[in-house]
Design a protein around this motif. Structure first.
Motif, mmCIF file in Angstrom:
data_model
loop_
_atom_site.group_PDB
_atom_site.id
_atom_site.type_symbol
_atom_site.label_atom_id
_atom_site.label_comp_id
_atom_site.label_asym_id
_atom_site.label_seq_id
_atom_site.Cartn_x
_atom_site.Cartn_y
_atom_site.Cartn_z
ATOM 1 N N ALA A 187 26.398 19.525 34.558
ATOM 2 C CA ALA A 187 25.457 18.997 33.783
ATOM 3 C C ALA A 187 24.161 18.597 34.257
ATOM 4 C CB ALA A 187 26.142 17.938 32.905
ATOM 5 N N ALA A 188 24.056 18.087 35.549
ATOM 6 C CA ALA A 188 22.881 17.447 35.979
ATOM 7 C C ALA A 188 22.193 18.766 36.792
ATOM 8 C CB ALA A 188 23.310 16.325 37.036
ATOM 9 N N SER A 189 20.637 18.618 36.623
ATOM 10 C CA SER A 189 19.827 19.562 37.412
ATOM 11 C C SER A 189 19.458 18.919 38.484
ATOM 12 C CB SER A 189 18.533 19.935 36.342
ATOM 13 O OG SER A 189 19.181 20.533 34.970
ATOM 14 N N ILE A 190 19.067 19.671 39.495
ATOM 15 C CA ILE A 190 18.632 19.181 40.798
ATOM 16 C C ILE A 190 17.310 18.563 40.605
ATOM 17 C CG2 ILE A 190 20.155 20.955 42.229
ATOM 18 C CD1 ILE A 190 17.384 22.322 42.861
ATOM 19 N N ALA A 191 16.898 17.804 41.476
ATOM 20 C CA ALA A 191 15.654 16.955 41.676
ATOM 21 C C ALA A 191 15.236 16.222 40.223
ATOM 22 C CB ALA A 191 14.666 18.040 42.214
ATOM 23 N N GLY A 192 16.182 15.568 39.923
ATOM 24 C CA GLY A 192 16.167 14.892 38.519
ATOM 25 C C GLY A 192 16.238 13.321 38.825
ATOM 26 N N GLN A 193 15.819 12.603 37.693
ATOM 27 C CA GLN A 193 15.800 11.192 37.711
ATOM 28 C C GLN A 193 17.073 10.919 36.993
ATOM 29 O OE1 GLN A 193 13.224 9.786 39.861
ATOM 30 N NE2 GLN A 193 12.977 11.837 40.025
ATOM 31 N N VAL A 213 25.077 8.018 23.052
ATOM 32 C CA VAL A 213 24.564 9.260 22.550
ATOM 33 C C VAL A 213 23.112 9.192 21.780
ATOM 34 C CG1 VAL A 213 25.235 11.338 21.044
ATOM 35 C CG2 VAL A 213 27.081 9.957 22.596
ATOM 36 N N ALA A 214 23.149 8.151 20.959
ATOM 37 C CA ALA A 214 21.645 8.225 20.179
ATOM 38 C C ALA A 214 20.679 7.936 21.014
ATOM 39 C CB ALA A 214 22.073 6.883 19.223
ATOM 40 N N ALA A 215 21.009 7.379 22.283
ATOM 41 C CA ALA A 215 19.829 6.958 23.295
ATOM 42 C C ALA A 215 19.564 8.036 24.225
ATOM 43 C CB ALA A 215 19.962 5.833 24.098
ATOM 44 N N GLY A 216 20.263 9.316 23.860
ATOM 45 C CA GLY A 216 20.132 10.552 24.569
ATOM 46 C C GLY A 216 21.103 10.674 25.795
ATOM 47 N N PHE A 217 21.934 10.102 25.539
ATOM 48 C CA PHE A 217 23.126 10.060 26.806
ATOM 49 C C PHE A 217 24.090 11.474 26.491
ATOM 50 C CE2 PHE A 217 21.333 6.202 28.106
ATOM 51 C CZ PHE A 217 21.673 5.999 29.432
ATOM 52 N N GLN A 218 24.424 12.138 27.536
ATOM 53 C CA GLN A 218 25.552 13.269 27.330
ATOM 54 C C GLN A 218 26.623 12.734 27.948
ATOM 55 O OE1 GLN A 218 24.169 16.870 29.556
ATOM 56 N NE2 GLN A 218 26.010 17.799 29.045
ATOM 57 N N MET A 219 27.556 13.153 27.167
ATOM 58 C CA MET A 219 28.884 12.922 27.666
ATOM 59 C C MET A 219 29.592 13.887 28.621
ATOM 60 S SD MET A 219 32.303 11.917 25.239
ATOM 61 C CE MET A 219 31.008 11.142 23.950
ATOM 62 N N VAL A 220 29.668 13.417 29.914
ATOM 63 C CA VAL A 220 30.533 13.981 31.068
ATOM 64 C C VAL A 220 31.751 13.912 31.509
ATOM 65 C CG1 VAL A 220 28.159 14.744 31.861
ATOM 66 C CG2 VAL A 220 29.086 12.860 32.557
ATOM 67 N N THR A 221 32.370 14.629 32.274
ATOM 68 C CA THR A 221 33.651 14.223 32.883
ATOM 69 C C THR A 221 33.301 14.306 34.568
ATOM 70 O OG1 THR A 221 35.899 14.947 33.434
ATOM 71 C CG2 THR A 221 34.227 16.716 33.028
ATOM 72 N N LEU A 222 34.212 13.448 35.194
ATOM 73 C CA LEU A 222 34.205 13.483 36.767
ATOM 74 C C LEU A 222 35.124 14.068 37.359
ATOM 75 C CD1 LEU A 222 32.924 9.528 37.089
ATOM 76 C CD2 LEU A 222 31.394 11.577 37.304
ATOM 77 N N GLY A 223 35.958 14.738 36.477
ATOM 78 C CA GLY A 223 37.167 15.322 37.023
ATOM 79 C C GLY A 223 38.513 15.095 36.063
ATOM 80 N N PRO A 224 39.470 15.780 36.665
ATOM 81 C CA PRO A 224 40.692 15.595 35.715
ATOM 82 C C PRO A 224 41.495 14.216 35.842
ATOM 83 C CG PRO A 224 41.364 16.929 37.530
ATOM 84 C CD PRO A 224 39.811 16.708 37.488
ATOM 85 N N ASN A 225 40.996 13.600 36.979
ATOM 86 C CA ASN A 225 41.876 12.444 37.243
ATOM 87 C C ASN A 225 41.302 11.118 36.568
ATOM 88 O OD1 ASN A 225 43.524 13.985 38.952
ATOM 89 N ND2 ASN A 225 42.556 13.318 40.875
#
Length: 245
Positions: A187-193, A213-225
């Motif tokens: 989800a993250a692009s390189i050279a970002g803040q 989410v309303a503040a622009g946060f994208q839901m992500v996972t860090l892996g299956p565990n």
């Protein structure tokens, strides 16, 4: 060469135009009593803002070890920045571990917040700041990360300026029609803040997720565990460092 931390290090001495400074009492004692450094020996000193100085000890005093700067090296900030926003754990040792390791691997800012399900409601930064300084010196870095006082989720979200915003949360697999989020590393692009929200041991409340989410946060996972709070925070930090390597 041993690295020490002294804010405002590059200021003129009282009786000389040369930059002459002194180590803090703790660092003076460590340099003279523990490391047994003496007059004429070289040390490195950083101001925590990217400047690192080579210096020679001029007075080996365990209470106030003075030095004279001989050269300066300035390190530029990284082309990306990592901000981890994390809820303090009930066991403070675990969040102390996270701060130490995050500073070692590389991080620009750590922000703390109290969520609806947080088990810890008090956090004093003094010890965490000492841990961050020690980790910066141990890993020979010249930037000391910012540590923010704990806020509510709502107040924290108002401080977020980073463009790439993520919240590590997995919706219930039983929820119909809900797609699983993508992995943070994709989800993250390189050279970002970056700013990443890591929830408390009791997870985020539904209202807090909606706020993010309303503040622009994208839901992500860090892996299956399923990860502990401090493990998730360090994992997110390391993924962002890795994609920018």
């Amino acid at each position: 060469m041993h690295l020490f931390y002294q804010p405002g290090v590059d200021s003129p001495g009282v009786n000389s135009s040369d930059p002459v400074e002194f180590l803090s009492e703790d660092d003076s004692r460590h340099a003279v009593k523990t490391l047994r450094l003496g007059i004429g020996e070289l040390i490195a000193v950083t101001d925590g803002h990217g400047n690192q100085y080579t210096a020679v000890i001029t007075k080996a005093d365990a209470r106030r070890c003075t030095f004279r700067i001989t050269s300066t090296k300035t390190t530029l900030p990284r082309p990306f920045s990592v901000r981890i926003c994390v809820a303090p754990t009930k066991n403070l040792d675990r969040i102390e571990w996270f701060v130490e390791k995050a500073v070692e691997v590389g991080i620009e800012r750590i922000s703390f917040f109290f969520g609806q399900h947080s088990e810890r409601r008090v956090l004093k930064l003094e010890r965490l700041e000492k841990i961050a300084i020690a980790a910066m010196k141990q890993s020979l870095q010249s930037f000391l990360p910012i540590l923010d006082e704990a806020l509510s989720v709502g107040e924290l979200l108002k401080t977020i300026q980073e463009e790439q915003r993520f919240i590590a949360h997995l919706p219930s697999v039983d929820s119909p029609g809900v797609d699983l989020p993508v992995h943070l590393a994709k989800a993250a692009s390189i050279a970002g803040q970056y700013a990443v929200l890591i929830g408390p041991e009791g997870d985020f409340a539904e209202k807090e997720i909606q706020q993010a989410v309303a503040a622009g946060f994208q839901m992500v996972t860090l892996g299956p565990n399923r990860l502990r709070t401090e493990t998730a925070a360090l994992t997110a930090c390391q993924f962002l460092n890795f994609i920018n390597a």
